[in-house]
Design an enzyme around this catalytic site. Sequence first.
Site, short mmCIF file in Angstrom:
data_model
loop_
_atom_site.label_atom_id
_atom_site.label_comp_id
_atom_site.label_asym_id
_atom_site.label_seq_id
_atom_site.Cartn_x
_atom_site.Cartn_y
_atom_site.Cartn_z
N LYS A 1 35.66 22.73 35.84
CA LYS A 1 36.97 23.24 36.07
C LYS A 1 37.91 22.01 35.76
CE LYS A 1 37.16 25.09 40.11
NZ LYS A 1 35.74 24.95 40.58
N CYS B 1 45.43 32.93 52.58
CA CYS B 1 44.55 31.73 52.39
C CYS B 1 44.41 30.75 53.46
CB CYS B 1 45.04 30.91 51.25
SG CYS B 1 43.96 29.83 50.67
N MET B 2 45.51 30.14 53.73
CA MET B 2 45.14 29.07 54.95
C MET B 2 46.26 29.45 56.31
SD MET B 2 43.46 27.15 53.34
CE MET B 2 43.12 25.78 54.58
N MET C 1 37.44 30.50 53.85
CA MET C 1 37.87 31.69 54.04
C MET C 1 36.93 32.81 54.79
SD MET C 1 40.78 31.79 52.55
CE MET C 1 41.00 29.98 53.08
N GLY D 1 42.31 25.49 50.24
CA GLY D 1 41.80 26.30 49.26
C GLY D 1 42.28 25.67 47.86
N GLN D 2 43.77 25.60 48.05
CA GLN D 2 44.63 25.37 46.73
C GLN D 2 45.00 23.90 46.84
OE1 GLN D 2 47.20 28.69 45.51
NE2 GLN D 2 47.30 28.97 47.57
P1 MGD Z 1 46.05 32.21 40.86
O1 MGD Z 1 45.15 32.72 39.55
O2 MGD Z 1 45.96 31.12 41.11
O3 MGD Z 1 46.13 33.38 41.93
O4 MGD Z 1 45.75 34.27 44.15
P2 MGD Z 1 46.97 33.95 43.18
O5 MGD Z 1 48.04 32.73 43.48
O6 MGD Z 1 47.79 35.13 42.72
O7 MGD Z 1 47.84 32.42 40.24
C1 MGD Z 1 48.32 31.46 39.95
C2 MGD Z 1 49.69 31.91 38.84
O8 MGD Z 1 50.25 30.80 38.68
C3 MGD Z 1 48.82 32.44 37.65
O9 MGD Z 1 49.40 33.75 37.27
C4 MGD Z 1 48.88 31.16 36.55
O10 MGD Z 1 48.87 31.59 35.17
C5 MGD Z 1 50.36 30.64 37.08
N1 MGD Z 1 50.31 29.29 36.89
C6 MGD Z 1 49.63 28.31 36.81
N2 MGD Z 1 50.27 27.04 36.64
C7 MGD Z 1 51.60 27.16 36.75
C8 MGD Z 1 52.57 26.29 36.97
O11 MGD Z 1 52.67 25.14 36.83
N3 MGD Z 1 53.74 27.02 36.92
C9 MGD Z 1 53.96 28.45 37.34
N4 MGD Z 1 55.23 28.63 37.24
N5 MGD Z 1 52.99 29.06 37.19
C10 MGD Z 1 51.92 28.38 36.90
C11 MGD Z 1 45.34 33.24 45.09
C12 MGD Z 1 45.04 33.82 46.23
O12 MGD Z 1 44.23 35.12 46.05
C13 MGD Z 1 44.51 33.05 47.24
S1 MGD Z 1 45.03 31.67 47.45
C14 MGD Z 1 43.63 33.48 48.28
S2 MGD Z 1 42.94 32.47 49.32
C15 MGD Z 1 43.32 34.96 48.36
N6 MGD Z 1 41.72 35.07 48.09
C16 MGD Z 1 41.39 36.26 47.99
C17 MGD Z 1 39.82 36.61 48.32
O13 MGD Z 1 39.02 35.70 48.72
N7 MGD Z 1 39.45 37.71 47.82
C18 MGD Z 1 40.26 38.66 47.23
N8 MGD Z 1 39.77 39.71 46.84
N9 MGD Z 1 41.77 38.53 46.90
C19 MGD Z 1 41.96 37.28 47.30
N10 MGD Z 1 43.24 36.98 46.95
C20 MGD Z 1 43.88 35.84 47.27
P1 MGD Z 2 34.85 32.38 49.18
O1 MGD Z 2 34.30 32.75 48.09
O2 MGD Z 2 36.37 32.85 49.48
O3 MGD Z 2 34.93 30.64 49.25
O4 MGD Z 2 36.64 28.85 49.35
P2 MGD Z 2 35.48 29.42 50.20
O5 MGD Z 2 36.03 30.31 51.37
O6 MGD Z 2 34.22 28.57 50.30
O7 MGD Z 2 34.16 32.49 50.50
C1 MGD Z 2 33.30 31.83 51.46
C2 MGD Z 2 32.20 32.09 51.73
O8 MGD Z 2 32.53 33.13 52.95
C3 MGD Z 2 31.28 33.16 50.96
O9 MGD Z 2 30.12 32.62 50.77
C4 MGD Z 2 31.00 34.41 51.98
O10 MGD Z 2 29.79 34.91 51.75
C5 MGD Z 2 31.39 33.99 53.35
N1 MGD Z 2 31.72 34.96 54.24
C6 MGD Z 2 32.11 36.35 54.02
N2 MGD Z 2 32.53 36.68 55.41
C7 MGD Z 2 32.07 36.02 56.26
C8 MGD Z 2 31.89 35.96 57.61
O11 MGD Z 2 32.17 36.96 58.27
N3 MGD Z 2 31.47 35.05 58.16
C9 MGD Z 2 31.20 33.76 57.76
N4 MGD Z 2 30.71 32.77 58.63
N5 MGD Z 2 31.16 33.75 56.48
C10 MGD Z 2 31.63 34.72 55.56
C11 MGD Z 2 37.70 29.55 49.05
C12 MGD Z 2 38.88 28.47 48.48
O12 MGD Z 2 38.24 27.64 47.32
C13 MGD Z 2 40.05 28.69 48.29
S1 MGD Z 2 40.89 29.32 49.68
C14 MGD Z 2 40.58 28.54 47.11
S2 MGD Z 2 42.36 29.17 47.04
C15 MGD Z 2 40.29 27.80 45.87
N6 MGD Z 2 39.85 28.78 44.92
C16 MGD Z 2 38.56 28.60 44.19
C17 MGD Z 2 38.47 29.51 43.12
O13 MGD Z 2 39.11 30.53 42.74
N7 MGD Z 2 37.23 28.91 42.35
C18 MGD Z 2 36.67 27.97 42.64
N8 MGD Z 2 35.76 27.85 41.97
N9 MGD Z 2 36.81 27.33 43.73
C19 MGD Z 2 38.00 27.38 44.39
N10 MGD Z 2 38.20 26.74 45.23
C20 MGD Z 2 38.94 27.10 46.70
FE1 SF4 Z 3 36.57 20.45 40.77
FE2 SF4 Z 3 38.31 21.00 42.86
FE3 SF4 Z 3 37.79 18.42 42.05
FE4 SF4 Z 3 39.19 20.07 40.47
S1 SF4 Z 3 39.73 19.20 42.53
S2 SF4 Z 3 37.53 18.67 40.03
S3 SF4 Z 3 38.28 21.95 40.84
S4 SF4 Z 3 36.25 19.74 43.00
#
Ligand code: MGD
Ligand code: MGD
Ligand code: SF4
Length: 752
Positions: free
Chosen positions: A78, A167-168, A338, A375-376
């Site tokens: 990425k 998220c956090m 998460m 996460g972020q």
């Molecule tokens: P992103 O795709 O990161 O997802 O959800 P979002 O924050 O809605 O959105 C970032 C947006 O900012 C995109 O539209 C991108 O195009 C825009 N963007 C990128 N760079 C910039 C920039 O520099 N400036 C501006 N102004 N815009 C920019 C993430 C959220 O999703 C998170 S953090 C979590 S942890 C949740 N996880 C989650 C899950 O585990 N399961 C399900 N089903 N839903 C989830 N939703 C949540």
């Molecule tokens: P997830 O896939 O949301 O990712 O990072 P992670 O939390 O590691 O879920 C993690 C795991 O939780 C899954 O494997 C799922 O099987 C497990 N799980 C589900 N339910 C339970 C439960 O009840 N108990 C336990 N013990 N485990 C459970 C999320 C992180 O990743 C976040 S928050 C963000 S914002 C970033 N997003 C992101 C992304 O969008 N893509 C990639 N490639 N990397 C990312 N990094 C960050």
């Molecule tokens: Fe990969 Fe995360 Fe490192 Fe970016 S910050 S290179 S997404 S591990």
Amino acid sequence: MSLTRRDFIKYSAVMAAFALLDPARATAAPDQGPQTWVKGVCRYCGTGCGVMVGVRDGKVVMVKGDPNNHNKGLLCLKGALLPAVVNAPDRLTRPLVRKNGQLTPVTWDEALTLTAARFKDVLEKHGPKAVAYYGSGQALTEESYLANKIFKAGLRSNNVDGNPRLCMASAVGGYTTTFGKDEPMGCYEDMDAATCFFVIGSNTSECHPVLFRRLAARKQADPNVKVIVVDPRLTNTARIADLHLPIIPGTDLALMNAMAHVIISEEMDDPRFHGKYAVFRQMVDGKPEERSFDDYRAFVAQYPPEKAAEITGVPAASIVAAAKLFASSSATMSLWCMGLNQRIQGVWANNLVHNLHLLTGKICKPGSTSFSLTGQPNACGGVRDTGSLAHLLPGGRVIANKAHRNEMEKIWGIPQDSIAPEPGLFTTAMFGALGDSVKAMLVLCTNPAQSLPNVRKYAANLRKDTKFLAVIEAFGDAETLKYADVVFPAAFWCERDGVYGCGERRYALIEKAVDPPGEARPSVDILVDLALRLGVDPKLVPFKNASDVWDEWREVSSHSAYNFKGMTRERLRKTSGLLWPCPTEDHPGTKIRYARGEDPNIPADHPDKFVFYGNPNGKAIMWLRPHKPAAEPPDAAYPFVLTTGRVIDQWHTGTMTGKVPEIHKAFPAAFVEVNQEDAKRLGIANGDTVRLETRRGSVDLPARVGEICRPGLVFTPFYDAKKLVNELTVDAIDDISKQPEFKICAAKVAKV
Ligand code: MGD
Ligand code: MGD
Ligand code: SF4
């Protein structure tokens, strides 16, 4: 950087294990390679890898890892493929205003004047509670600090929230209820000293690939290092575990209480540590009551391994083994994400991880730490530290505390008692009120129309013409733009300078490498311009650029335990980031908080080795927290648990990674993982289209049949805008953190 197809296939093979790109691989033909390199931080995950951005003729042409940062030059795909995102053809280049239903290009003046007029009108007619800001853990620190200040101090509205609530928030709740202050006490270097890793609810290999590499390298280097993974799925992370506990989703509290019970029964706890540095507490009728260690021991004794095995689906012997490994190692590091946070018991689950460390004294020492993975890229630095959530103020202060409000009023130079005393609306409440009590909203750097839980419900409000929605966005395909009245084109990533604060309290500078496309502007400029047009006192926003905002924020931080006044822009430019607290310009930063001799907030002559100074008595709180079922457990009508999450190369809602050809080829569309036994029973073969249905909606997806999910569980990622998986998820929230339970809802699955 453009990878050849051959390179990509090669990297994909590696990717299955680590997904890493070594800087030595980042090469290009001499006439296409960078002319200059500019230092920065990766745009994506909370690992916060340092990058070098290669620029040629004003364009980003390559990204490689910064060998001097904690990632030691490594990147996952990425990060390495970011050039395709910066240069994507659908970048927004002009402000847009909706006219006759269509987003139409206009001048900056028209877009800003219209937005200011609409916000002013709402403020005059309905007051500050009718306006809201919804931000992001991906915005720069300066952007989040500024937006928070404009809304809370300038407009007197506490309706400031953001995607870290999804998220956090439970991690914030966990740290603050246990230690009195947010943020981990340890750092990534702990990974090199740990001899036991307790990974619970984190798919580190796909979501924090560079950290996973560090963990795997540690294990490879020392055969005595043990890895325990608690996850209902056999993820790539779980595949390297010595002990994988494929837990029934939502039952981790029973597991961790049972582990505590085993540790105490086996006399593997550290009474000298918890006797001196912890107190015990339990909530009774909504009020905290003091408890003794004996009460705690009796409480966890309600979870003998056999009983916990029935609740969790994990064999009793594995629970005992996990407890013994945790307690007997010379240094244990917990990592979670998460799988614990996105739960209605998210804060409690966080408390119980901290309990295990406090019980065994494996905390605040090299390799021994209770480390929530962020996460972020800037959820910590940007949102948590600046207090850009509805209940927070900067530097660990809370709105509900009058003394905290008065401190911030003094620092910001606004009249005493002018910050509204009630917390604002948290995410789901904010979107639930949109078009009703909330009438004007500004969204920055997040795509809620795809990422909110139970999103169909909130999309109905986004559609209302009683709301006004302004969105600051970089890309043209974000789902939220469908509902926007005004769109401001934003400078992206290294098109402006600013600070990201990653998961280990490390602040690092992203330097400007190239100009933004067309008329896109840095969000700091947009926010200042808008604030002035809204009539915010110019003295509150005297900023010409992000650097000015950073200097004010540094000064503000010096009035708190987060103190990083010593991190001047100049210093950040010279280093690859510093860890706060860092109070003076000669301070090297802090690797371990709460430990005397390490943490500058503890006087060198303090009588105690550890001081949890976030709490008035300097002690951490070990909470007695029972297991409770999920909000929507499976039943006869919906017999599966649906869990949602991520895949290695796609980022969230796919607006960035979705347009990288190599990534699109690897992950073109959403899918649903089904256990092979379930699939056999339901007559589903690999690749069949299945209907995944919950009480809120259904989506048709190709099945991936295998052993990853435990029986009774299905998993789907949420990156695919064509399949709005979030229409299926519940929006039940944790009572304390208000974080939704994305990880568990009841579902049924049938072949179409
Ligand atoms: P992103 O795709 O990161 O997802 O959800 P979002 O924050 O809605 O959105 C970032 C947006 O900012 C995109 O539209 C991108 O195009 C825009 N963007 C990128 N760079 C910039 C920039 O520099 N400036 C501006 N102004 N815009 C920019 C993430 C959220 O999703 C998170 S953090 C979590 S942890 C949740 N996880 C989650 C899950 O585990 N399961 C399900 N089903 N839903 C989830 N939703 C949540
Ligand atoms: P997830 O896939 O949301 O990712 O990072 P992670 O939390 O590691 O879920 C993690 C795991 O939780 C899954 O494997 C799922 O099987 C497990 N799980 C589900 N339910 C339970 C439960 O009840 N108990 C336990 N013990 N485990 C459970 C999320 C992180 O990743 C976040 S928050 C963000 S914002 C970033 N997003 C992101 C992304 O969008 N893509 C990639 N490639 N990397 C990312 N990094 C960050
Ligand atoms: Fe990969 Fe995360 Fe490192 Fe970016 S910050 S290179 S997404 S591990």
